[in-house]
Design a protein around this motif. Structure first.
Motif, short mmCIF file in Angstrom:
data_model
loop_
_atom_site.label_atom_id
_atom_site.label_comp_id
_atom_site.label_asym_id
_atom_site.label_seq_id
_atom_site.Cartn_x
_atom_site.Cartn_y
_atom_site.Cartn_z
N GLU A 206 0.84 -1.18 0.00
CA GLU A 206 0.00 0.00 0.00
C GLU A 206 0.89 1.25 0.00
N ILE A 207 0.46 2.26 -0.79
CA ILE A 207 1.28 3.46 -0.94
C ILE A 207 0.49 4.65 -0.41
N TYR A 208 1.16 5.50 0.35
CA TYR A 208 0.58 6.73 0.89
C TYR A 208 1.55 7.87 0.57
N GLU A 209 1.00 9.08 0.47
CA GLU A 209 1.83 10.26 0.24
C GLU A 209 1.45 11.33 1.24
N GLY A 210 2.45 12.04 1.78
CA GLY A 210 2.19 13.07 2.76
C GLY A 210 3.41 13.94 2.96
N VAL A 211 3.40 14.64 4.10
CA VAL A 211 4.49 15.58 4.42
C VAL A 211 5.11 15.16 5.75
N LEU A 212 6.43 15.01 5.74
CA LEU A 212 7.18 14.65 6.94
C LEU A 212 8.30 15.66 7.11
N ASP A 213 8.32 16.34 8.27
CA ASP A 213 9.34 17.36 8.54
C ASP A 213 9.38 18.42 7.45
N GLY A 214 8.22 18.76 6.95
CA GLY A 214 8.14 19.83 5.95
C GLY A 214 8.51 19.43 4.54
N GLN A 215 8.76 18.16 4.31
CA GLN A 215 9.10 17.73 2.95
C GLN A 215 8.15 16.60 2.51
N ARG A 216 7.98 16.56 1.20
CA ARG A 216 7.04 15.60 0.62
C ARG A 216 7.69 14.21 0.62
N VAL A 217 6.98 13.21 1.18
CA VAL A 217 7.48 11.84 1.23
C VAL A 217 6.40 10.89 0.73
N ARG A 218 6.83 9.70 0.38
CA ARG A 218 5.90 8.66 -0.06
C ARG A 218 6.18 7.42 0.78
N ARG A 219 5.13 6.89 1.38
CA ARG A 219 5.27 5.76 2.31
C ARG A 219 4.78 4.49 1.63
N PHE A 220 5.58 3.41 1.80
CA PHE A 220 5.26 2.12 1.22
C PHE A 220 5.11 1.11 2.37
N ASP A 221 3.92 0.53 2.53
CA ASP A 221 3.64 -0.44 3.60
C ASP A 221 3.49 -1.82 2.99
N LYS A 222 4.21 -2.81 3.57
CA LYS A 222 4.06 -4.18 3.11
C LYS A 222 4.00 -5.11 4.32
N PRO A 223 3.03 -6.01 4.34
CA PRO A 223 2.97 -6.97 5.47
C PRO A 223 4.13 -7.96 5.41
N ILE A 224 4.66 -8.30 6.60
CA ILE A 224 5.75 -9.28 6.69
C ILE A 224 5.15 -10.67 6.71
N ASN A 225 5.54 -11.49 5.73
CA ASN A 225 4.95 -12.81 5.56
C ASN A 225 5.62 -13.80 6.53
N LEU A 226 4.83 -14.31 7.49
CA LEU A 226 5.32 -15.33 8.43
C LEU A 226 4.86 -16.72 8.04
N GLU A 227 3.82 -16.78 7.22
CA GLU A 227 3.23 -18.06 6.92
C GLU A 227 4.15 -18.97 6.14
N ARG A 228 5.03 -18.42 5.32
CA ARG A 228 5.89 -19.28 4.52
C ARG A 228 6.87 -20.07 5.39
N TYR A 229 7.14 -19.57 6.62
CA TYR A 229 8.01 -20.31 7.54
C TYR A 229 7.23 -21.33 8.36
N LEU A 230 5.95 -21.06 8.59
CA LEU A 230 5.14 -21.92 9.45
C LEU A 230 4.42 -23.00 8.68
N GLU A 231 4.04 -22.73 7.44
CA GLU A 231 3.19 -23.65 6.70
C GLU A 231 3.91 -24.97 6.45
N ARG A 232 5.22 -24.96 6.13
CA ARG A 232 5.96 -26.18 5.83
C ARG A 232 6.00 -27.11 7.04
N ASP A 233 6.28 -26.50 8.22
CA ASP A 233 6.35 -27.32 9.42
C ASP A 233 4.98 -27.87 9.79
#
Length: 645
Positions: A206-233
């Protein structure tokens, strides 16, 4: 003798100059014509010439050069601006995509590299002697500190492209509750954000855009996948449970054993015990108790204000280029306008000279372009105007002469219709042109005889009128005390044939009426037949004695051919003489009126008064002709004997 003369005179009144007002006959009118009082002078006939309009000063507005320059500058400016806008839009889009691709790449790399030990663990295997206790898992706080340092290092090495990185946990039950795991900044991150959506349709980022410390920034959020380590076991554990609960000879046992070999990658496992030994040596992953109700995320903050800087710099460059292009266009246009307007100004002076009346003036513009072509056409127009002016002067002189000829011809036509007791006479004349070639006349021969003649000259206009005038004069001279129409024609032809122009001739029907005996002598010089309507039978008789046209032959041939016949008229009978303009009258489809239609028209209206008879015939001709132009002169003369039923 005197009594007889006075008696006949009452029957055939002779016009007196003292009593008769000579008139200008109106075209297409029947019966007697009246002349307006007063003398028609040449000053009244001629039209007053219009004066030329003087050349007045012209209020000039914006010159062509300025208009052309402004238009060119506007077009160039619009074009450059549009081109700059396209360049600006494409560049901004590419830069935006570059920032997005950079952020997606960084967040994907971080998500893959983050240690899942923050949320999951695995049992440590025992040593081979089985005496040593399991090694303890590193503490969570130690891992958090470790990743905080790593995130700071990543931000420092990004050359100010990455502003901050944070790892957070979102409560599954309440996503608004978030816990910070690690962060590259010491101070909390506060940002006003605007969601831009996902990186693509199938991406979890997911991508968001806003202002941080007076400058324009773009934020990228990604979930950390835990299932690939658990599903095999989890799948290995399920397969082990199936092995433990199944008969070694069963199909389920064989499938579970094959699944364990595939998941572990160890082909040496052949029975349940081998699988249990592998599991003991390779403990599985499992969630820490604190991680069961959270979803970990990694957030990367990419600096986006460089996009604004690039846009502003590009906008400034485009504006400068556009202004320079417009200025160059204006300068070029001024030069072009100076070249163009010089010949135009010269042509304007030439037009003014001609407008003031000098039709001998010619333009001196000699350029070989559109202005030169215009000057060439202008010179041709001036010469044509000169020719047209000369023709107009000549035509005006001709029209004056034509009006005089028309006035003379109209005075030669009968001034009034003879009023004879026992007879009803009427006539109609309509010339196809200003001066016609037809003519009719009533001639008082003596106390008991009236001559009636209708003639048609081969030709119209002034030549036809001149021949008609000559023929009229000769007929009047030859008919003096001459009651024979054939003899009259012979005398006329002897003189007319010598003087008439080659190719011209006159057809005529001449009748001499004895008003006492009601007998009619008829001679025809190649003319249309005289129509005689008999009241007794209700039918028409065509009276056409032999004869050729006047002017064809100068002597014996004409005299040998011309004959006359005598007709006895009875009460109710009607005589009609006419020219070929009647039967040859055409409509818009080039269809002639025709003789048969005319004869039927005579029978249909023969019992009317002569005036009404003529009016009915003329109305029928006009209905047939419609809007078509009259092609020939039309003359009709009719006489009826009163006393019929």
């Amino acid at each position: 003798m005197s009594e007889r003369s006075s008696k006949v005179s009452r029957r055939v009144p002779t016009p007196s100059r003292a009593k008769v007002k000579r008139t200008l006959p109106k075209k297409g009118k029947t019966g007697r014509n009246k002349k307006p009082k007063g003398r028609v002078t040449r000053a009244k006939v001629q039209k007053r010439e219009a004066e030329l309009e003087p050349i007045t000063p012209f209020q000039r507005g914006v010159s062509i050069g300025v208009k052309f320059g402004g238009l060119t500058a506007g077009v160039v400016g619009l074009f450059m601006g549009f081109l700059g806008y396209l360049t600006y839009s494409i560049s901004a889009k590419e830069m935006n995509e570059q920032i997005t691709e950079q952020g997606v790449s960084i967040v994907n790399s971080l998500e893959s590299a983050i240690d899942r030990s923050l949320w999951i663990t695995r049992e440590e295997p025992l040593t081979t002697d089985g005496e040593h206790p399991p090694r303890m898992r590193r503490g969570r706080e130690e891992l958090q500190d470790d990743w905080t340092q790593r995130l700071k290092a990543i931000v420092a090495d990004s050359r100010e492209k990455v502003v901050a990185i944070s790892i957070v946990e979102k409560d599954k039950r309440d996503p608004s509750r978030q816990t910070l795991v690690a962060q590259s900044r010491e101070e909390p991150i506060t940002i006003s954000q605007n969601p831009l959506g996902h990186a693509d349709a199938d991406s979890p980022i997911e991508i968001y855009e806003g202002v941080l410390d007076g400058q324009r920034v773009r934020r990228f959020d990604k979930p950390i996948n835990l299932e690939r380590y658990l599903e095999r076991d989890r799948r290995i554990d399920r397969a082990l449970e199936t092995l433990s609960s199944s008969d070694p000879q069963s199909e389920a046992y064989a499938k579970a054993l094959e699944e364990v070999r595939r998941l572990t990658g160890d082909g040496s496992i052949t029975e349940l015990q081998d699988a249990l030994d592998w599991r003991e040596q390779n403990p599985g992953y499992y969630l820490l108790p604190d991680a069961e109700n959270v979803d970990p995320y990694v957030s990367v903050f990419i600096k986006a204000d460089r996009l604004d800087r690039i846009k502003n710099a590009m906008f400034q460059r485009i504006a400068i280029v556009t202004l320079c292009g417009a200025a160059a266009g204006i300068l070029l246009t001024v030069l072009i306008a100076a070249v163009l307007t010089g010949p135009i100004r010269q042509l304007e002076q030439d037009i003014t000279e001609v407008a003031e009346g000098n039709l001998d003036h010619q333009s001196s513009v000699a350029v070989k372009d559109e202005i030169g072509a215009l000057a060439h056409v202008f010179n041709i127009m001036t010469r044509n105007l000169k020719i047209a002016q000369t023709n107009a002067v000549e035509r005006q002189a001709f029209e004056r002469e034509l009006n005089i000829a028309k006035e003379i011809q109209e005075k030669l036509l009968p001034e009034r219709i003879p009023q004879i007791p026992g007879f009803d006479i009427h006539s109609y004349y309509n010339a196809a042109k200003e001066v016609g070639g037809d003519y009719y006349d009533f001639i008082v021969i003596d106390q008991t005889h009236l001559g009636i003649i209708v003639a048609d000259v081969a030709g119209k206009g002034i030549p036809g009128a001149m021949v008609m005038t000559m023929a009229r004069s000769l007929v009047r001279l030859a008919s003096v005390r001459n009651v024979s129409p054939a003899d009259t024609f012979k005398k006329v032809n002897r003189i007319l044939a010598k003087d008439i122009r080659r190719g011209m001739f006159v057809t005529a029907a001449y009748m001499v009426l004895n008003v006492k005996t009601k007998t009619l002598r008829v001679a025809s010089a190649g003319h249309n037949p005289v129509v005689l309507y008999r009241a007794r039978t209700g039918e028409n008789e065509l009276v056409k004695p032999p004869g050729i046209a006047l002017g064809f032959d100068k002597g014996t041939i004409f005299d040998n051919h011309i004959k006359e016949v005598e007709v006895q008229l009875e009460p109710g009978d009607r005589i009609v003489t006419y020219t070929d303009g009647v039967n040859e009258a055409m409509n818009n489809d080039s269809e002639e009126f025709g003789e048969e239609r005319f004869y039927e028209l005579v029978k249909a209206h023969a019992t009317k008064s002569s005036q009404d008879f003529v009016a009915a015939v003329v109305a029928a001709l006009e209905r047939h002709r419609g809007s078509a132009e009259q092609s020939d002169d039309i003359t009709i003369t009719t006489l009826s004997v009163k006393g019929g039923s």
